[in-house]
Design an enzyme around this catalytic site. Sequence first.
Site, PDB file in Angstrom:
ATOM      1  N   HIS A 154     -57.763 -13.741 -12.714  1.00 32.47           N
ATOM      2  CA  HIS A 154     -57.924 -13.442 -14.131  1.00 32.47           C
ATOM      3  C   HIS A 154     -58.805 -12.209 -14.331  1.00 32.47           C
ATOM      4  O   HIS A 154     -59.807 -12.026 -13.635  1.00 32.47           O
ATOM      5  CB  HIS A 154     -58.587 -14.606 -14.863  1.00 32.47           C
ATOM      6  CG  HIS A 154     -57.662 -15.741 -15.163  1.00 32.47           C
ATOM      7  ND1 HIS A 154     -57.342 -16.707 -14.234  1.00 32.47           N
ATOM      8  CD2 HIS A 154     -56.994 -16.074 -16.297  1.00 32.47           C
ATOM      9  CE1 HIS A 154     -56.527 -17.590 -14.785  1.00 32.47           C
ATOM     10  NE2 HIS A 154     -56.291 -17.226 -16.043  1.00 32.47           N
ATOM     11  N   ASN A 201     -62.128 -14.155  -5.248  1.00 35.19           N
ATOM     12  CA  ASN A 201     -61.831 -14.779  -6.535  1.00 35.19           C
ATOM     13  C   ASN A 201     -62.587 -16.089  -6.713  1.00 35.19           C
ATOM     14  O   ASN A 201     -63.114 -16.370  -7.806  1.00 35.19           O
ATOM     15  CB  ASN A 201     -60.319 -15.031  -6.630  1.00 35.19           C
ATOM     16  CG  ASN A 201     -59.911 -15.637  -7.955  1.00 35.19           C
ATOM     17  OD1 ASN A 201     -60.449 -15.308  -9.004  1.00 35.19           O
ATOM     18  ND2 ASN A 201     -58.942 -16.545  -7.902  1.00 35.19           N
TER      19      ASN A 201
END
Length: 300
Positions: free
Chosen positions: A145, A176
Site C-alpha cells: 500500500h 513491507n
Amino acid sequence: MRRWGRTGVTLLFGAGVGAAVSRLQSARDGQEGEERAGLLSIVPVVPVVPVPGVQASELPVSPGGSGVVKYGLPSLANIKTRESYVTSYDPRTRTASWVIERLSSASLSGPSDRKYCDFKEDDSVHLFHRATNADYRGSGFDRGHLAAAANHKWSQKAMQDTFYLSNVAPQNPHLNQNTWNNLEKLSRSLTKHYLNVYVCTGPLYLPRQEADGKLYVRYQVLGRNHVAVPTHFFKVLILEQLDGRGVELRSYVLPNEPIDEKVPLERFLVPIETIERASGLLFVPNIMKRTSSLQAITAR
C-alpha cells in the site's frame, strides 16, 4: 535528530541525490547544506487548486474537515481522487507517482474492517495501462500500500479505496511487513502530537553504479503488464503543530529490500530536496504558500 528552520523565502537547501547514489546511507553522507535566498522566485510553484479536470468540491475531505490537498500537489499529471486520498497515476510504471492522505485521530478510528477488502483493478485506468492481481501472483513481491489501509478506519469505503492496485506498488515482503510497516505506524502515532499529519508516499527509481563505473537505472517489471518494481520508496510527513505556530517536515527514503529491524527509522531521514530531485516532484513551494515557518527534521 536535528532540526533546521525555514522562514519566508530564505531556505536552507540540501544537496540532492548525488550521481553515486546506490544506497541511502552513502547518499545522506554526501549531502551538504547550502543557503539559497529567493528560492521561491526561481522554482516553479505548482498551484494548489484548481486541478485540471477536478473541481475543488470533488477533492476529498477527511473527518477533521481539512482538505487532503491543503499543502498542494507535488505534480499535476493524471490526478485521481478517492474517498480519503488523492493520487497521481503513472501509466508507464502501472503504479502511482505519489499518493497524498491526511491523518488525524478521527480518521484512525471507526468500524472499518480489512477482512472485507480485496485488492482490485482500477477500472478508471485504461486497460493497457493498469496492473492486475495476476501480475503480482508468484512474483515474490507484496502488493504494498502507498496510502495504508489502517490509516482510514473511519469509513469502510475509504479503506476499500486503498485496495485499488493503482494505490499499491511491488514491495519486498520483508520491508513491507517490518520496517515499512513501522514507518506507517509512526505516521499514525504522530497524530497524538500534531494537529494534522499529511502524508505523501511514492516510488523512486534511483541510479546504481555498476562494474563499468557507469550509472544505470535498472528495475524489474512484473507480469504481463510490466508493473515496475521501485528501487526505493519515499514518504513525506507534513506535521501541523498543535499551537498553530508552524509546520514540521520529515522525509524518508527506504530501499526496496530487506532492512535489519534494529536499524532505527531516523537513519532513513533525508533532506526533502533529495526526494524532489530524484522524483521530479515539488513539495517546498506549496508548503511555503501555507506557512511562514517550516522546520525540517533530518538525521543526526
